[in-house]
Scaffold this active site. Structure first.
Site, PDB file in Angstrom:
ATOM      1  N   ASP A  53       0.827  -1.211   0.000  1.00 36.67           N
ATOM      2  CA  ASP A  53       0.000   0.000   0.000  1.00 36.67           C
ATOM      3  C   ASP A  53       0.857   1.255   0.000  1.00 36.67           C
ATOM      4  OD1 ASP A  53      -2.718  -1.317   2.037  1.00 36.67           O
ATOM      5  OD2 ASP A  53      -2.274  -1.423  -0.112  1.00 36.67           O
ATOM      6  N   SER A  98     -33.052 -16.128 -25.406  1.00 36.29           N
ATOM      7  CA  SER A  98     -33.008 -17.591 -25.364  1.00 36.29           C
ATOM      8  C   SER A  98     -33.708 -18.142 -26.602  1.00 36.29           C
ATOM      9  CB  SER A  98     -33.642 -18.135 -24.095  1.00 36.29           C
ATOM     10  OG  SER A  98     -34.579 -17.251 -23.585  1.00 36.29           O
ATOM     11  N   LYS A 138     -26.351 -26.871 -32.946  1.00 38.45           N
ATOM     12  CA  LYS A 138     -26.454 -26.214 -31.638  1.00 38.45           C
ATOM     13  C   LYS A 138     -25.385 -26.801 -30.717  1.00 38.45           C
ATOM     14  CE  LYS A 138     -29.664 -24.641 -28.166  1.00 38.45           C
ATOM     15  NZ  LYS A 138     -29.089 -25.220 -26.947  1.00 38.45           N
ATOM     16  N   LYS A 311     -32.391 -20.062 -38.189  1.00 41.90           N
ATOM     17  CA  LYS A 311     -32.575 -18.612 -38.038  1.00 41.90           C
ATOM     18  C   LYS A 311     -33.024 -18.012 -39.368  1.00 41.90           C
ATOM     19  CE  LYS A 311     -28.838 -18.508 -34.700  1.00 41.90           C
ATOM     20  NZ  LYS A 311     -27.503 -18.048 -34.356  1.00 41.90           N
ATOM     21  N   LYS A 335     -34.258 -29.758 -31.410  1.00 38.51           N
ATOM     22  CA  LYS A 335     -33.429 -30.589 -30.539  1.00 38.51           C
ATOM     23  C   LYS A 335     -33.397 -32.041 -31.010  1.00 38.51           C
ATOM     24  CE  LYS A 335     -32.107 -28.844 -26.791  1.00 38.51           C
ATOM     25  NZ  LYS A 335     -32.767 -28.302 -25.669  1.00 38.51           N
ATOM     26  N   CYS A 429     -22.492 -58.208   1.537  1.00 35.86           N
ATOM     27  CA  CYS A 429     -21.886 -56.982   1.011  1.00 35.86           C
ATOM     28  C   CYS A 429     -20.602 -57.341   0.266  1.00 35.86           C
ATOM     29  CB  CYS A 429     -21.570 -56.038   2.175  1.00 35.86           C
ATOM     30  SG  CYS A 429     -20.753 -54.515   1.647  1.00 35.86           S
ATOM     31  N   CYS A 448     -26.316 -52.866   3.169  1.00 30.80           N
ATOM     32  CA  CYS A 448     -25.288 -53.628   3.855  1.00 30.80           C
ATOM     33  C   CYS A 448     -25.474 -53.344   5.338  1.00 30.80           C
ATOM     34  CB  CYS A 448     -23.917 -53.154   3.409  1.00 30.80           C
ATOM     35  SG  CYS A 448     -22.599 -53.546   4.552  1.00 30.80           S
TER      36      CYS A 448
HETATM   37  O1  D41 Z   1     -24.742 -23.233 -31.102  1.00 30.71           O
HETATM   38  C1  D41 Z   1     -25.462 -22.725 -30.274  1.00 30.71           C
HETATM   39  N1  D41 Z   1     -25.518 -23.210 -29.041  1.00 30.71           N
HETATM   40  C2  D41 Z   1     -26.310 -21.516 -30.609  1.00 30.71           C
HETATM   41  C3  D41 Z   1     -27.012 -20.886 -29.586  1.00 30.71           C
HETATM   42  C4  D41 Z   1     -26.386 -20.998 -31.919  1.00 30.71           C
HETATM   43  N2  D41 Z   1     -25.712 -21.576 -32.932  1.00 30.71           N
HETATM   44  N3  D41 Z   1     -27.139 -19.893 -32.158  1.00 30.71           N
HETATM   45  C5  D41 Z   1     -27.839 -19.274 -31.173  1.00 30.71           C
HETATM   46  N4  D41 Z   1     -28.562 -18.174 -31.478  1.00 30.71           N
HETATM   47  C6  D41 Z   1     -29.252 -17.550 -30.535  1.00 30.71           C
HETATM   48  C7  D41 Z   1     -30.048 -16.330 -30.909  1.00 30.71           C
HETATM   49  C8  D41 Z   1     -30.892 -16.619 -32.098  1.00 30.71           C
HETATM   50  C9  D41 Z   1     -30.947 -15.907 -29.778  1.00 30.71           C
HETATM   51  C10 D41 Z   1     -29.094 -15.220 -31.221  1.00 30.71           C
HETATM   52  C11 D41 Z   1     -27.799 -19.757 -29.835  1.00 30.71           C
HETATM   53  C12 D41 Z   1     -28.557 -19.037 -28.875  1.00 30.71           C
HETATM   54  N5  D41 Z   1     -29.278 -17.958 -29.254  1.00 30.71           N
HETATM   55  C13 D41 Z   1     -28.658 -19.388 -27.463  1.00 30.71           C
HETATM   56  N6  D41 Z   1     -27.867 -20.192 -26.781  1.00 30.71           N
HETATM   57  C14 D41 Z   1     -28.309 -20.273 -25.511  1.00 30.71           C
HETATM   58  C15 D41 Z   1     -29.393 -19.503 -25.378  1.00 30.71           C
HETATM   59  C16 D41 Z   1     -29.617 -18.939 -26.597  1.00 30.71           C
END
Ligand code: D41
Length: 717
Positions: A53, A98, A138, A311, A335, A429, A448
């Site tokens: 300090d 999200s 993703k 997108k 998913k 056991c 056991c």
């Molecule tokens: O590869 C991913 N995990 C991924 C996540 C991605 N390729 N694109 C994403 N795009 C978005 C937005 C459209 C909202 C810009 C995302 C995520 N969001 C995302 N990951 C976790 C929450 C949102």
């Protein structure tokens, strides 16, 4: 230090010439930087805090007298990094949104129809206009926002709750995939968003290194990435194999791209990695074909993915579509389903937990399920084995979903070889003592009967004792405990506090530094909160939540011990009552009080008093009290006006913004009671990713279900 410098230092600040001051500032800057490094990076300070300090004060005084000598890299311009106070909070200039999920094809079709109708209504889109979609795998990692100003990286933050994340700038600077300076022409302000992840092969190698060093291993690459990024010491992050795929922007000024795919191209030009599997698709059929193609190749990709993100490519359409709550209308995550696979059952092992509960575990011919090598799966209990008629030598179907332990779904009967025999649950056991196995009257669990004598239980109890929710001894990994136990250093919990530096530093793989570090970590826990202490004891049926409820009720350790002894005496005198109302009314004040603690009934109360009735448990506690102090329970300030005040809540599935533990603690601080199972009494179920039966049950019972985003919004972020 040179002689000349010493002479200068003795000169009072007021008497320094400008030349002397300039020299002295340079010297002080260097000295301070050296001590910063010793302190923060090497944990090896050479001077006292007071002396440090004094150096900074002198520097500041000289700079105050000669402001023209202040340089941009002067220590006074930098804020000293907080040694270990966690990460600073950062508000995102634009919230991190999200993604909505789709599981079935028709949900994807539905998404595209909604987009089309919306655009038809808003901008009179013609019916046959193509809506191109960018399709990106993703990545199963953690999202990050990295801010560049005039092409220079200035700040990096985790997603957090979407509005506010943690400042991980120093850590992110160590990632090779993240440019410190953008290549070529860059916007004045640009926030690049993407996913930090770890390749599977890197993850396996990291875990091997961690295990060899007796350090914590990670459950999956995602946890490995999160754990490695969230290190207070960025030099640790630097040594971890972290990677980054960029895929979105936050603030961008000016924005010089009109489509997502054009933006992705810019990202690569600036020096980022963009997922090479990304494709632009113009029809639903093309989108679904890509989804299936990537799904089929999922296991052979070097990293974990859990779906494909679609997108709307045009940025002007994205702006028109906007978002609902916190998800854009222009994007969706398609998913992948939970992965199943078939493999050979090589054996059935029995795992013994700390209370002696025996869990059968399927030992499998290792197989890649959704990108993760699975060699073990749970068989739950003896009844489940009987129900499935699983036999060693069978081919079994297994399933892995998200973070949960893989499980055996059933037997492929057509492939059963001849001569297999039904499995008989062992009657002894597997430990050396070969103690008898007892089946609990009220359930399917087998235990056991060796109790404290069983070596498996001893080791498990010690592991529980040092675990994160109990004494939380940093750096004392599972392998250490087993080794210390085997070598006789650690048999009883109290031995932990009697470990000597000399016993440790002589061990293979240990040295002075690691020994000192562990001793310091143990000493740091010689004062412990009552609820942690209760949890650490490992009383059957008493988990974290009940331990907390007990601590809240009794306040301090002495009061609790006395009450438990009194309750035990009352119970011994009246051993028959088993119904709660009767027990509370008839057995005695203290036993009744115990039965009325949250989550405790007569059965659990009996287990607690039985625990105190065992002489060796009393001994364990008495010895511990010679080494540690137990702090009285301090209730967290509870907000009475929160929407969760007095409500019963259940958290299920994987949360993104914070760990389940943290979310539950937050709910409690907002006055909620957090329980583990959904019933009619439940007010809210917060559903994270890959939630299973609890979410279903909540829907059946009509319990209010909250997404993670809704929960965060209601909880105030
Ligand atoms: O590869 C991913 N995990 C991924 C996540 C991605 N390729 N694109 C994403 N795009 C978005 C937005 C459209 C909202 C810009 C995302 C995520 N969001 C995302 N990951 C976790 C929450 C949102």
């Amino acid at each position: 230090m040179s002689r000349a410098a010493k002479v200068v230092e003795r000169i009072a600040v007021d008497e320094l010439t400008k030349r002397q001051a300039d020299k002295e500032l340079a010297r002080l800057s260097q000295e301070i930087a050296r001590h910063d490094k010793l302190y923060h990076q090497q944990d090896a300070p050479e001077i006292s805090d007071a002396a440090y300090d004094a150096l900074r004060q002198r520097l500041k005084a000289i700079e105050a007298r000669f402001p023209e000598l202040v340089t941009l890299d002067s220590p006074s311009m930098r804020v000293a990094p907080a040694p270990s106070a966690g990460f600073a909070k950062v508000r995102h200039a634009r919230p991190m949104l999200s993604l909505d999920n789709a599981f079935a094809d028709d949900e994807v079709t539905g998404f595209l129809e909604r987009v089309r109708r919306f655009l038809e209504r808003e901008i009179a889109l013609e019916a046959d206009t193509e809506i191109a979609l960018t399709c990106e795998p993703k990545i199963d990692g953690l999202s990050l926002s990295i801010r560049y100003e005039n092409g220079e990286l200035v700040r990096a933050a985790t997603r957090g709750d979407g509005s506010e994340g943690e400042d991980v700038t120093a850590n992110v600077r160590t990632l090779a995939d993240v440019p410190k300076t953008l290549k070529g022409r860059a916007p004045a302000v640009l926030e690049v968003r993407g996913e930090v992840y770890m390749r599977r092969a890197d993850f396996v190698a990291l875990n091997e290194r961690q295990a060899a060093a007796g350090e914590k291993t990670f459950a999956n690459p995602r946890n490995g990435a999160a754990g490695s990024l969230r290190q207070l010491d960025a030099t640790i992050t630097a040594g971890r194999p972290l990677r980054f795929f960029a895929y979105a922007w936050g603030e961008a000024e000016p924005r010089a791209w009109d489509t997502q795919h054009e933006f992705l191209k810019r990202l690569t030009q600036w020096g980022f990695q963009v997922n090479p599997e990304t494709k632009l698709c113009r029809t639903v059929d093309a989108v679904l074909a890509l989804y299936r193609d990537i799904g089929a190749r999922r296991a052979s990709l070097p990293y974990d993915i859990d779906g494909v993100v679609y997108k709307v490519d045009r940025v002007d359409w994205q702006a028109i579509l906007g978002f609902v709550s916190r998800s854009p209308r222009w994007a969706i995550a398609h998913k992948f389903p939970a992965e199943k696979a078939q493999t050979l059952l090589n054996g059935i092992a029995i795992q013994v937990g700390r209370t002696g509960a025996m869990t059968p575990v399927a030992e499998l011919e290792p197989i890649n399920v959704g990108g993760v090598l699975v060699a073990r799966a749970t068989l739950h209990n003896a009844d489940e084995i009987e129900r499935l008629d699983v036999r060693v030598g069978d081919t079994v179907t297994i399933q892995r979903a998200g973070d949960v332990i893989p499980q055996v779904l059933g037997v492929v009967m057509e492939r059963r070889p001849r001569g297999t025999k039904p499995f008989h649950f062992p009657e002894k056991c597997p430990c050396d003592l070969k103690t008898a196995v007892v089946r609990e009257e009220d359930g399917v669990v087998r235990r056991c009967s060796g109790g404290l004598e069983c070596p498996y239980q001893q080791v498990e109890r010690l592991r529980h004792f040092v675990s994160r929710q109990s004494f939380d001894i940093e750096g004392l990994g599972w392998t250490h405990i087993e080794n210390f136990w085997r070598d006789g250093l650690l048999k009883q919990p109290v031995d932990l506090f009697r470990l000597r530096r000399d016993d440790l530093r002589k061990r293979v793989g240990w040295g002075d530094q690691s020994a000192d570090k562990l001793i310091a970590a143990i000493d740091a826990r010689r004062a412990i909160a009552l609820d942690r202490f209760i949890n650490a004891l490992g009383i059957p049926s008493i988990g974290e939540a009940t331990a907390k409820a007990l601590a809240r009720e009794y306040g301090d350790a002495q009061a609790w011990f006395e009450a438990m002894r009194a309750a035990g005496a009352e119970r011994t005198a009246k051993p028959d009552a088993t119904k709660k109302e009767k027990a509370v009314a008839e057995i005695g004040v203290e036993f009744g009080r115990l039965c009325n603690v949250q989550d405790i009934g007569v059965t659990t109360a009996d287990k607690i008093v039985a625990f105190f009735g065992e002489g060796h448990n009393e001994t364990i506690i008495r010895e511990l009290l010679g080494e540690i102090t137990i702090e009285p329970f301090r209730a967290a300030a509870v907000a009475a006006d929160s929407p969760f005040s007095g409500k019963v809540m259940v958290f299920t599935g994987t949360l993104q913004a914070m760990s389940r533990d943290a979310a539950e603690a937050k709910a409690e601080s907002l006055g909620a009671k957090v329980t583990g199972s959904v019933s009619k009494k439940t007010d809210f179920v917060v559903v994270g990713a890959d939630a299973g039966s609890k979410a279903k049950k909540a829907a059946e019972l009509g319990v209010r279900i909250l997404s993670e985003e809704e929960w965060l919004a209601m909880a105030g972020g």
